[in-house]
Design an enzyme around this catalytic site. Structure first.
Site, PDB file in Angstrom:
ATOM      1  N   ALA A  65       0.987  -1.455  -4.810  1.00  0.00           N
ATOM      2  CA  ALA A  65       1.778  -1.660  -6.024  1.00  0.00           C
ATOM      3  C   ALA A  65       1.531  -3.044  -6.639  1.00  0.00           C
ATOM      4  O   ALA A  65       1.187  -3.987  -5.938  1.00  0.00           O
ATOM      5  CB  ALA A  65       3.256  -1.525  -5.661  1.00  0.00           C
ATOM      6  N   LYS A 125      -2.158  12.055   1.232  1.00  0.00           N
ATOM      7  CA  LYS A 125      -2.154  10.741   1.910  1.00  0.00           C
ATOM      8  C   LYS A 125      -0.880  10.619   2.740  1.00  0.00           C
ATOM      9  O   LYS A 125       0.219  10.855   2.230  1.00  0.00           O
ATOM     10  CB  LYS A 125      -2.204   9.622   0.863  1.00  0.00           C
ATOM     11  N   HIS A 151       1.163   4.485   5.685  1.00  0.00           N
ATOM     12  CA  HIS A 151       1.591   3.605   4.585  1.00  0.00           C
ATOM     13  C   HIS A 151       1.510   2.126   5.017  1.00  0.00           C
ATOM     14  O   HIS A 151       2.354   1.313   4.666  1.00  0.00           O
ATOM     15  CB  HIS A 151       3.028   3.960   4.167  1.00  0.00           C
ATOM     16  N   TYR A 159       6.786  -9.475   0.544  1.00  0.00           N
ATOM     17  CA  TYR A 159       6.749  -8.083   0.094  1.00  0.00           C
ATOM     18  C   TYR A 159       5.405  -7.435   0.463  1.00  0.00           C
ATOM     19  O   TYR A 159       5.358  -6.313   0.971  1.00  0.00           O
ATOM     20  CB  TYR A 159       6.998  -8.010  -1.426  1.00  0.00           C
ATOM     21  N   GLY A 195      -5.114   1.705   7.311  1.00  0.00           N
ATOM     22  CA  GLY A 195      -4.131   1.094   8.210  1.00  0.00           C
ATOM     23  C   GLY A 195      -4.789   0.169   9.216  1.00  0.00           C
ATOM     24  O   GLY A 195      -5.401   0.640  10.180  1.00  0.00           O
ATOM     25  N   SER A 209      -2.747   8.130   7.273  1.00  0.00           N
ATOM     26  CA  SER A 209      -2.117   6.867   6.872  1.00  0.00           C
ATOM     27  C   SER A 209      -0.660   6.874   7.278  1.00  0.00           C
ATOM     28  O   SER A 209      -0.005   7.926   7.265  1.00  0.00           O
ATOM     29  CB  SER A 209      -2.205   6.722   5.339  1.00  0.00           C
TER      30      SER A 209
HETATM   31  C1  FMN Z   1       2.279  -4.131  -0.843  1.00  0.00           C
HETATM   32  C2  FMN Z   1       1.885  -2.718  -0.600  1.00  0.00           C
HETATM   33  C3  FMN Z   1       2.167  -1.745  -1.563  1.00  0.00           C
HETATM   34  C4  FMN Z   1       1.800  -0.414  -1.352  1.00  0.00           C
HETATM   35  N1  FMN Z   1       2.030   0.483  -2.340  1.00  0.00           N
HETATM   36  C5  FMN Z   1       1.622   1.758  -2.166  1.00  0.00           C
HETATM   37  C6  FMN Z   1       1.787   2.712  -3.205  1.00  0.00           C
HETATM   38  O1  FMN Z   1       2.287   2.401  -4.285  1.00  0.00           O
HETATM   39  N2  FMN Z   1       1.405   3.987  -2.971  1.00  0.00           N
HETATM   40  C7  FMN Z   1       0.835   4.369  -1.778  1.00  0.00           C
HETATM   41  O2  FMN Z   1       0.496   5.529  -1.601  1.00  0.00           O
HETATM   42  N3  FMN Z   1       0.637   3.480  -0.796  1.00  0.00           N
HETATM   43  C8  FMN Z   1       1.014   2.196  -0.960  1.00  0.00           C
HETATM   44  N4  FMN Z   1       0.795   1.292   0.036  1.00  0.00           N
HETATM   45  C9  FMN Z   1       0.100   1.723   1.276  1.00  0.00           C
HETATM   46  C10 FMN Z   1      -1.416   1.541   1.141  1.00  0.00           C
HETATM   47  O3  FMN Z   1      -1.972   2.501   0.275  1.00  0.00           O
HETATM   48  C11 FMN Z   1      -2.141   1.704   2.464  1.00  0.00           C
HETATM   49  O4  FMN Z   1      -1.744   2.909   3.056  1.00  0.00           O
HETATM   50  C12 FMN Z   1      -1.925   0.553   3.455  1.00  0.00           C
HETATM   51  O5  FMN Z   1      -1.758  -0.676   2.800  1.00  0.00           O
HETATM   52  C13 FMN Z   1      -3.118   0.470   4.397  1.00  0.00           C
HETATM   53  O6  FMN Z   1      -2.894  -0.432   5.406  1.00  0.00           O
HETATM   54  P1  FMN Z   1      -3.456  -1.947   5.408  1.00  0.00           P
HETATM   55  O7  FMN Z   1      -2.624  -2.714   4.427  1.00  0.00           O
HETATM   56  O8  FMN Z   1      -3.211  -2.335   6.822  1.00  0.00           O
HETATM   57  O9  FMN Z   1      -4.918  -1.931   5.045  1.00  0.00           O
HETATM   58  C14 FMN Z   1       1.167  -0.047  -0.141  1.00  0.00           C
HETATM   59  C15 FMN Z   1       0.887  -1.014   0.818  1.00  0.00           C
HETATM   60  C16 FMN Z   1       1.231  -2.339   0.607  1.00  0.00           C
HETATM   61  C17 FMN Z   1       0.875  -3.374   1.653  1.00  0.00           C
END
Ligand code: FMN
Length: 357
Positions: A82, A222, A246, A27, A279, A244
């Site tokens: 999360a 974002k 995500h 996940y 990212g 971003s």
């Molecule tokens: C497991 C997981 C859960 C995430 N949950 C959220 C969230 O609840 N809200 C949100 O805006 N971004 C969420 N993101 C995105 C992160 O805020 C972020 O944009 C991203 O992880 C950055 O990339 P990186 O993992 O390569 O550093 C999530 C990312 C992951 C990996």
């Protein structure tokens, strides 16, 4: 465990892969299928190369910066992700304590597994703590979260533009009973499918205006992935643009974030909006490249989850220390004594680089 002690951010993931249940690991790790964007986010940094100079005294380096007027010790902070309790029993409390002890900030996810008030209480009053908000069709839920953010000293609302459709996530509905979505305690079921079903696919600029009228806190968007969005944002009450995709979990095939950064920075020029990026940021050199291309700061997502799984608060602190120290080193070698010495000419796109995705 017989794995060597982590010395780079990438070294934390193998510990998490071994120690977390396979569903949780998957996940956290996974991206939207077939994960082109997930891979490219990291890889794209290699398409940019550094050109150090001119000579400067870099014996003392100062990497403090401000985000919306709030000082942080170095330009790397924690992106919202999360359910930190899936990675460690202390969950978001461990994360916020680590961020606070390092003088940097954390953005708390809408899908936090620890109540917002407890996270705020564990931070120091000077900590940079922002609340990420997923826009919901349930307006009351949105109002409640914004009120809670205000009452508990959160300093900005980060509205995710790329979370307006729920999506299937590997292993996401196998959440153990002791882990709860703290903002949705009353939900009929504590599964992602139920909680995310409320995400508002109608989210447009009208909803952004509606949200920003509910609060005096600054609004950060974002999920900005084009200059067009950045230019539109100028006409609304927006204080920050966060490039971003995500973490490659939303629209697969989207460009890598570092590849759209310059376009967003260019579009935001002349406004007061700050630009951030996340990212695939995994090294101090990545941070330096993003700053040279105009980001004020960067955020990291998965490395924090791996750090949590490795050793809770201490693990996250270690992740932050490593990237801060790498950034410090890269900054000095690039002949910069502080972020204000970093100029656009420091970075060039490598014309000979061929992506191996
Ligand atoms: C497991 C997981 C859960 C995430 N949950 C959220 C969230 O609840 N809200 C949100 O805006 N971004 C969420 N993101 C995105 C992160 O805020 C972020 O944009 C991203 O992880 C950055 O990339 P990186 O993992 O390569 O550093 C999530 C990312 C992951 C990996």
């Amino acid at each position: 465990m017989d794995l060597p002690k982590p010395v780079r951010l990438k070294d934390f993931e193998p510990f998490a892969r071994r120690s977390l249940p396979a569903t949780v690991y998957e996940y956290y790790r996974s991206g939207a299928y077939p994960e082109q964007t997930l891979r490219d986010n990291e890889h794209a940094f290699q398409r940019y190369r550094l050109r150090p100079g001119p000579l400067r005294d870099v014996s003392i380096r100062d990497f403090r910066t401000t985000l919306l007027g709030h000082e942080i010790a170095f330009p790397v902070a924690i992106a919202p992700t999360a359910l930190h309790r899936l990675a460690h029993s202390d969950g978001e409390l461990a994360t916020v304590r680590a961020a606070t002890s390092m003088g940097t900030g954390m953005v708390l996810s809408t899908y936090t597994s620890t109540p917002m008030e407890d996270v705020a209480a564990a931070a120091s009053p000077n900590s940079l703590l922002w609340a990420q908000l997923t826009a919901y069709t349930d307006e009351e839920a949105v109002r409640r979260m914004i009120r809670k953010a205000e009452q508990n000293g959160f300093k900005a609302i980060v509205v995710s533009l790329d979370a307006k459709m729920s999506k299937r996530k590997a292993g996401a509905d196998l959440i153990p009973p002791h882990v709860k979505f703290a903002n949705f305690e009353g939900a009929r079921s504590q599964s992602f499918t139920t909680v995310e079903r409320n995400a508002n696919p109608k989210l447009t600029w009208d909803e952004i205006d509606w949200l920003s009228n509910l609060t005096t806190l600054p609004i950060v968007l974002k999920g900005v992935m084009s200059g067009l969005t950045a230019r539109k944002a100028m006409k609304h009450r927006v204080a920050g643009l966060w490039v971003s995709n995500h973490g490659g979990r939303s629209l697969d095939g989207s460009l890598a974030t570092i590849d759209v950064l310059s376009e967003v920075v260019e579009a935001a020029r002349g406004s007061n909006m700050e630009v951030y990026l996340d990212g695939g940021v995994r090294t101090g050199n990545d941070v330096l490249k993003a700053l040279a291309m105009g980001a004020r700061a960067v955020f990291i997502g998965r490395p924090v989850l791996w750090g949590l799984a490795y050793n809770g608060q201490e693990g996250v602190k270690k992740v932050l220390e490593i990237i801060r120290d790498e950034f410090s080193h890269a900054l000095g070698l690039a002949e910069c004594a502080s972020p204000s010495d970093i100029s656009q000419s420091l970075v060039v796109r490598d014309p000979f680089h061929t992506a191996k995705l």
